[in-house]
Design an enzyme around this catalytic site. Structure first.
Site, mmCIF file in Angstrom:
data_model
loop_
_atom_site.group_PDB
_atom_site.id
_atom_site.type_symbol
_atom_site.label_atom_id
_atom_site.label_comp_id
_atom_site.label_asym_id
_atom_site.label_seq_id
_atom_site.Cartn_x
_atom_site.Cartn_y
_atom_site.Cartn_z
ATOM 1 N N ASP A 1 0.841 -1.203 0.000
ATOM 2 C CA ASP A 1 0.000 0.000 0.000
ATOM 3 C C ASP A 1 0.876 1.254 0.000
ATOM 4 O OD1 ASP A 1 -1.981 -1.804 0.177
ATOM 5 O OD2 ASP A 1 -2.734 -1.166 2.140
ATOM 6 N N ALA A 2 1.964 1.181 0.769
ATOM 7 C CA ALA A 2 2.828 2.360 0.885
ATOM 8 C C ALA A 2 3.443 2.724 -0.463
ATOM 9 C CB ALA A 2 3.924 2.095 1.909
ATOM 10 N N TYR B 1 2.213 1.968 -3.405
ATOM 11 C CA TYR B 1 1.139 2.478 -4.252
ATOM 12 C C TYR B 1 0.913 3.966 -3.954
ATOM 13 C CZ TYR B 1 -3.305 2.935 -6.662
ATOM 14 O OH TYR B 1 -4.290 3.349 -7.505
ATOM 15 N N LEU C 1 -35.327 -10.618 -16.044
ATOM 16 C CA LEU C 1 -35.241 -12.068 -16.205
ATOM 17 C C LEU C 1 -36.507 -12.723 -15.684
ATOM 18 C CD1 LEU C 1 -31.679 -12.698 -14.739
ATOM 19 C CD2 LEU C 1 -32.398 -13.240 -17.073
ATOM 20 N N GLU D 1 -24.455 -18.706 -14.273
ATOM 21 C CA GLU D 1 -23.833 -17.628 -13.493
ATOM 22 C C GLU D 1 -24.563 -17.449 -12.169
ATOM 23 O OE1 GLU D 1 -24.240 -14.064 -15.854
ATOM 24 O OE2 GLU D 1 -23.952 -15.210 -17.690
ATOM 25 N N LYS E 1 -26.584 -15.209 -9.559
ATOM 26 C CA LYS E 1 -27.397 -13.997 -9.680
ATOM 27 C C LYS E 1 -27.049 -13.093 -8.505
ATOM 28 C CE LYS E 1 -32.021 -12.364 -10.651
ATOM 29 N NZ LYS E 1 -32.096 -11.272 -9.700
ATOM 30 N N ARG F 1 -30.287 1.147 -13.762
ATOM 31 C CA ARG F 1 -31.181 0.466 -14.685
ATOM 32 C C ARG F 1 -32.451 1.285 -14.914
ATOM 33 N NH1 ARG F 1 -35.442 -3.040 -14.348
ATOM 34 N NH2 ARG F 1 -35.598 -4.533 -16.052
ATOM 35 N N CYS G 1 -30.259 -17.882 34.862
ATOM 36 C CA CYS G 1 -30.686 -18.745 35.950
ATOM 37 C C CYS G 1 -29.533 -18.800 36.941
ATOM 38 C CB CYS G 1 -30.976 -20.138 35.386
ATOM 39 S SG CYS G 1 -30.865 -21.436 36.612
HETATM 40 S S1 IVH Z 1 -28.721 -10.967 -17.039
HETATM 41 C C1 IVH Z 1 -31.182 -10.417 -20.432
HETATM 42 N N1 IVH Z 1 -27.125 -11.967 -15.243
HETATM 43 O O1 IVH Z 1 -31.000 -9.500 -12.085
HETATM 44 C C2 IVH Z 1 -30.705 -10.700 -19.113
HETATM 45 N N2 IVH Z 1 -28.746 -10.387 -14.551
HETATM 46 O O2 IVH Z 1 -34.040 -9.325 -13.558
HETATM 47 C C3 IVH Z 1 -30.603 -9.522 -18.248
HETATM 48 N N3 IVH Z 1 -28.670 -9.828 -12.155
HETATM 49 O O3 IVH Z 1 -31.621 -6.343 -12.277
HETATM 50 C C4 IVH Z 1 -29.950 -9.724 -16.963
HETATM 51 N N4 IVH Z 1 -26.990 -11.153 -11.651
HETATM 52 O O4 IVH Z 1 -29.106 -6.673 -12.606
HETATM 53 C C5 IVH Z 1 -28.146 -11.130 -15.473
HETATM 54 N N5 IVH Z 1 -25.617 -12.923 -13.746
HETATM 55 C C6 IVH Z 1 -26.640 -12.088 -13.993
HETATM 56 C C7 IVH Z 1 -27.222 -11.299 -12.981
HETATM 57 C C8 IVH Z 1 -28.295 -10.458 -13.286
HETATM 58 C C9 IVH Z 1 -27.863 -10.266 -11.185
HETATM 59 C C10 IVH Z 1 -29.776 -8.842 -11.968
HETATM 60 C C11 IVH Z 1 -29.856 -7.771 -13.013
HETATM 61 C C12 IVH Z 1 -31.301 -7.412 -13.097
HETATM 62 C C13 IVH Z 1 -31.984 -8.636 -12.573
HETATM 63 C C14 IVH Z 1 -32.692 -9.345 -13.707
#
Ligand code: IVH
Length: 700
Positions: free
Chosen positions: A36-37, A39, A86, A116, A118, A139, A427
C-alpha cells in the site's frame, strides 16, 4: 507552468499505467502486486505532476476516480439498448419447463447454458467509447436510467479504460454493483458509530451508495462491480458464446464471478444450482439465485423475447430467506452459563428451504426494541446455516400479549437474575440446574475442550436423563457403570470399551483445553490459550483471580468516587495484563473461581486423574510459528476466515501475496493467479484436504 516537457509527460503516462495495473491486481485479481505504501508513493508522484501540469490529466487517470463536484439531481438517460429483466423460477420443474421450451425452438437438441450466480446488488449500465468510460447509468425502468457516472467512477474494480488495443467504438457493459458482506458489516458499524441509520442489507447499501449526489460519499463505500453481460456494441465483433463474452470482459479488466461455467442441458443446470446453493452462505458477495442463459447466439436470436424478458434466459431463485408467520408463544431456553434465551414458537413456515417452527428472539432488550408480542405476525429470517431468528413485527396481531421474563428458571426453578447493563438474564442455579448441567457437560466433552470421542450431545443428554452424569467429574466415573452401559439400547461391549478408552485418554490434556472446558463466561478458546500461556499453571490463574477480587474491593473502598483511579488500580497487573482481558472478562474469571462449587468441580476432576503438562503450552500451541500461508480459491469445508483463524491459532501467518518467502499456497476451487505464481516460484501447493490434514496433524 508552461507546456509539460516530454520527459514529464512520459513519466505521468507511465505512472498512470503502473498505478492502473497495481490497482487491477489488487481489486480485480485479488492479488496485490505492491505494498500500500508503494502504491501511495507512486500515486502522490502522479498527483504532483498533474498539479503542476493540469494538461496531463487524462479522464482515465487513477487520480480521477474521485473529485467531480456534487450535483443536485440525476439526469435521465436512455440506454442504447433496453436493460431487460429475467423470468424467475423457484423449483426444478419450472426450470425443466423453461429448458423444454428453449429446446423446442431448436428441434429438441440439448442446449449449452452459460451458468452464473445472480448477484443481489443493483444493476449498472456502463458506456465505453473508444475504450474510455463515458457514462454510467442505473437500470431505472429498463429503458431510461439515471446518470450516476461520477459515482460509478469511484468503484475501484471498474475499469476507467478497457484493457485492449483495439476497443469497440461504442459498447455497453452491464453488471451489478455489489457490496461484500464483510464490507457491509464494517460500513454499518461506521454509520451507527457516527449516529447514522445503518442499511438493512448489502443490496440496499449498494443502491443507496450509488444514488449519492456527492460522489465523495460513494467513494467511501467499498462497492464492487461484477460484470455479467454486454448491451449494444458498434465497431467490433464480440464472441457469439455468452461464456466467451464473459471471458472477454475479464480480459478487458472487469471482475466476473469465479463461479461462471458453461453447463450442459437441464442436468447441468440443476447440478450447478445445487452446488451454488450449498456454497451460498460462504460467499462474501450475496447472491439470490443462479442465472442460466442459452450460450450460443443463433439459438438466442431464434428464441427472442417475451415482454421485457428474454426467452433464452431464466433466474432460478433460491428459496426465500424471509417470510411471515404467527408467533404462538415464547419459551425460555437455558444455556451452559445459565443465560435464558427467549425462543419463539411459531406457526410452522417454509423458509430458506426448510420448515421452521422455532426461532430465536435473542434477548429481552431485542424484544423490547422490536416491540414483539405473542400473537403478532412476525418476519422470520433464516440465512444460510444460521439459527432462524425473528427479525421484526410484520403487523400487530388481533389479540396479543406482552412477552415477560420468568421470575424463576423454567428448568430448575432457581431465581432468575438480570444484572444492570446486561441484556442477558440468567438462571442462578448453576450446576443445580439440569439444563446448565447438560450444556456444561456437552461443552466439557466437545472437540475443542476435552475432546472425548463417543461422548457427543446425544449421549450426554441420555446419560444426564438416566442419572449417570451430573457433573464433569462423573464422566471419569462412568467406568464404574460399565455393566449398566453395556445393557443400554444401541450400545454393546465394543462401543462401551471404546467410549471408556477415549475417556481415559482425555485425562491427559493441556491447561488451555482445561481452562476452556471449564466454560467460564467470556472465556473462549483463544482467551483460554492466552491465559494458559500467561499464567503457566492453574494455581497461578486461581491466585490471580482471587487477587483481582481483593483489588476490586480495595479500589471500591479507596476510590469510591473516582472511576479512573479505580481503573488504574485494577489494570496495573494480574489478570488484566493478559491480552484481551478487560474488566468484564476479568470479573467473569474472578467470579468463577470465587464460587465454591466451581472449585469443587476442578478438584474432583483433578482427583479423577485429569492432568496436563505443567510447563506452559507455548511450543505445543505454536507449531506453525514462522510459517507463511497464502490462500487462493474457495474451499468446501472451511471459509477463508476459518482457515485463517486456524492458521493464526497455531502461530502461522496468512498473507495476501505469494513471494519466495511464502511457505505454502493453499489452493481451493477456481484458484486465482496466485497458484501460477506459486508454481513459478516453487512454493509448496496444498489442496484443501492436504491443508486440513496438515492442520489436524499439528494441532495440539
Ligand atoms: S442478465 C437479459 N445476469 O437481475 C438478461 N442479470 O431481472 C438480463 N442480475 O436487475 C440480466 N446477476 O441486474 C443477469 N448474472 C446475472 C445477474 C443479473 C444479477 C440482476 C440484473 C437485473 C436482474 C434481472
Amino acid at each position: 507552468m508552461g507546456a509539460p516537457p516530454d520527459k514529464v509527460a512520459r513519466r505521468a503516462a507511465e505512472l498512470a499505467r503502473t498505478l492502473t495495473e497495481h490497482s487491477r491486481a489488487y481489486y480485480v485479481d485479488d492479488d496485490p502486486s505492491v505494498s500500500d505504501a508503494e502504491y501511495d508513493r507512486l500515486f502522490e508522484q502522479l498527483e504532483a505532476i498533474e498539479a503542476d501540469y493540469p494538461a496531463l490529466i487524462t479522464p482515465d487517470s487513477p487520480t480521477q476516480r474521485v473529485g467531480a463536484p456534487p450535483s443536485d439531481k440525476f439526469e435521465s438517460v436512455d440506454h442504447a439498448t433496453p436493460m431487460l429483466s429475467l423470468g424467475n423460477c423457484f423449483d426444478d420443474d419450472e426450470l425443466a419447463e423453461f429448458d423444454r421450451r428453449a429446446r423446442d425452438a431448436v428441434g429438441g437438441r440439448q442446449l449449452t447454458y452459460c451458468a452464473e450466480p445472480k448477484f443481489d446488488g443493483t444493476a449498472l449500465n456502463l458506456r465505453y467509447e473508444a475504450g474510455l468510460l463515458t457514462m454510467a447509468t442505473t437500470r431505472g425502468d429498463g429503458i431510461t436510467g439515471e446518470n450516476i457516472t461520477p459515482n460509478a467512477r469511484t468503484i475501484r474494480n471498474l475499469p476507467l479504460r478497457l484493457l485492449c488495443d483495439d476497443p469497440p467504438a461504442f459498447i455497453e457493459i452491464r453488471g451489478e454493483a455489489v457490496l461484500a458482506r464483510s464490507k457491509f458489516e464494517a460500513l454499518n458499524k461506521r454509520l451507527s458509530d457516527d449516529g447514522h441509520k445503518p442499511f438493512v442489507n448489502p443490496r440496499n447499501a449498494a443502491a443507496g451508495s450509488l444514488r449519492q449526489l456527492d460522489s465523495k460519499i460513494t467513494a467511501q463505500r467499498p462497492l464492487a462491480f461484477m460484470a455479467y453481460g454486454i448491451g449494444r456494441v458498434d465497431g467490433a465483433p464480440v464472441p457469439d458464446s455468452l461464456y466467451a463474452q464473459l471471458r472477454q470482459l475479464a480480459d478487458w479488466g472487469f471482475s466476473i464471478s469465479e463461479h461462471v461455467r458453461p453447463v450442459e442441458g437441464l442436468d447441468g443446470c440443476i447440478d450447478y444450482y445445487q452446488a451454488m446453493a450449498e456454497r451460498r452462505a460462504r460467499l462474501d458477495i450475496e447472491i439470490d439465485g443462479c442465472v442460466f442463459k442459452v450460450d450460443d447466439a443463433a439459438t438466442r436470436s431464434e428464441l427472442g423475447y417475451v415482454a421485457r424478458a428474454p426467452r433464452w434466459a431464466i433466474a432460478r431463485k433460491f428459496p426465500a430467506e424471509e417470510t411471515t408467520t404467527t408467533l404462538n408463544s415464547v419459551e425460555f431456553q437455558v444455556g451452559r452459563t445459565g443465560a435464558l434465551t427467549p425462543v419463539a414458537k411459531l406457526e410452522p413456515v417454509f423458509v430458506g428451504g426448510v420448515t421452521v417452527s422455532n426461532a430465536t428472539l435473542h434477548n429481552m432488550d431485542e424484544i423490547a426494541r422490536k416491540d414483539i408480542r405473542v400473537g403478532d405476525i412476525v418476519v422470520v429470517r433464516r440465512a444460510g446455516d444460521v439459527i432462524p431468528e425473528v427479525k421484526e413485527v410484520a403487523r400487530r396481531g388481533e389479540r396479543t400479549q406482552p412477552i415477560e421474563l420468568p421470575a424463576v428458571c423454567p428448568v430448575c426453578a432457581s431465581a432468575v437474575e438480570r444484572l444492570e447493563g446486561e441484556a442477558v438474564a440468567r438462571c442462578t442455579g448453576g450446576l443445580v440446574c439440569a439444563a446448565q448441567r447438560r450444556e456444561a457437560l456437552k461443552h466439557f466433552a466437545s472437540r475443542r475442550a476435552l475432546d472425548i470421542e463417543g461422548l457427543g450431545d446425544r449421549q450426554i443428554e441420555a446419560f444426564v436423563d438416566e442419572g449417570l452424569l451430573a457433573s464433569p467429574a462423573d464422566i471419569f466415573a462412568l467406568a464404574e457403570h460399565r455393566a449398566a452401559l453395556v445393557e443400554r439400547e444401541g450400545y454393546g461391549d465394543k462401543s462401551v470399551t471404546n467410549l471408556l478408552a477415549s475417556i481415559e485418554a482425555a485425562k491427559q490434556t493441556t491447561l488451555a483445553r482445561f481452562i476452556f472446558a471449564l466454560g467460564i463466561r467470556e472465556v473462549g478458546e483463544t482467551m483460554a490459550r492466552d491465559l494458559a500461556e500467561h499464567f503457566g499453571t492453574l494455581d497461578a490463574l486461581r491466585a490471580e483471580a482471587a487477587a483481582y477480587l481483593e483489588r476490586a474491593e480495595r479500589a471500591q473502598r479507596d476510590e469510591p468516587d473516582n472511576r479512573a483511579a479505580r481503573e488504574r488500580i485494577m489494570t496495573a497487573e494480574g489478570l488484566q495484563a493478559v491480552p484481551g482481558v478487560g474488566s468484564r472478562v476479568a470479573h467473569c474469571i474472578a467470579d468463577f473461581f470465587a464460587e465454591a462449587r466451581n472449585t469443587e468441580v476442578i478438584e474432583a476432576l483433578q482427583a479423577a486423574g485429569v492432568h496436563w503438562p505443567s510447563a506452559t503450552t507455548d511450543a505445543g500451541a505454536q507449531p506453525l510459528a514462522g510459517r507463511t500461508f497464502v490462500l487462493t480459491g474457495s474451499m468446501e469445508q472451511l471459509t477463508r476466515d476459518q482457515a485463517s483463524a486456524r492458521i493464526a491459532a497455531l502461530g502461522g501467518r496468512v498473507t495476501s501475496s505469494v513471494s519466495k518467502k511464502t511457505d505454502y499456497v493453499v489452493v481451493g476451487e477456481a484458484p486465482g493467479s496466485k497458484r501460477d505464481k506459486a508454481e513459478k516460484l516453487g512454493v509448496s501447493l496444498l489442496d484443501e484436504s492436504a491443508f486440513i490434514a496438515l492442520l489436524d496433524d499439528v494441532e495440539p
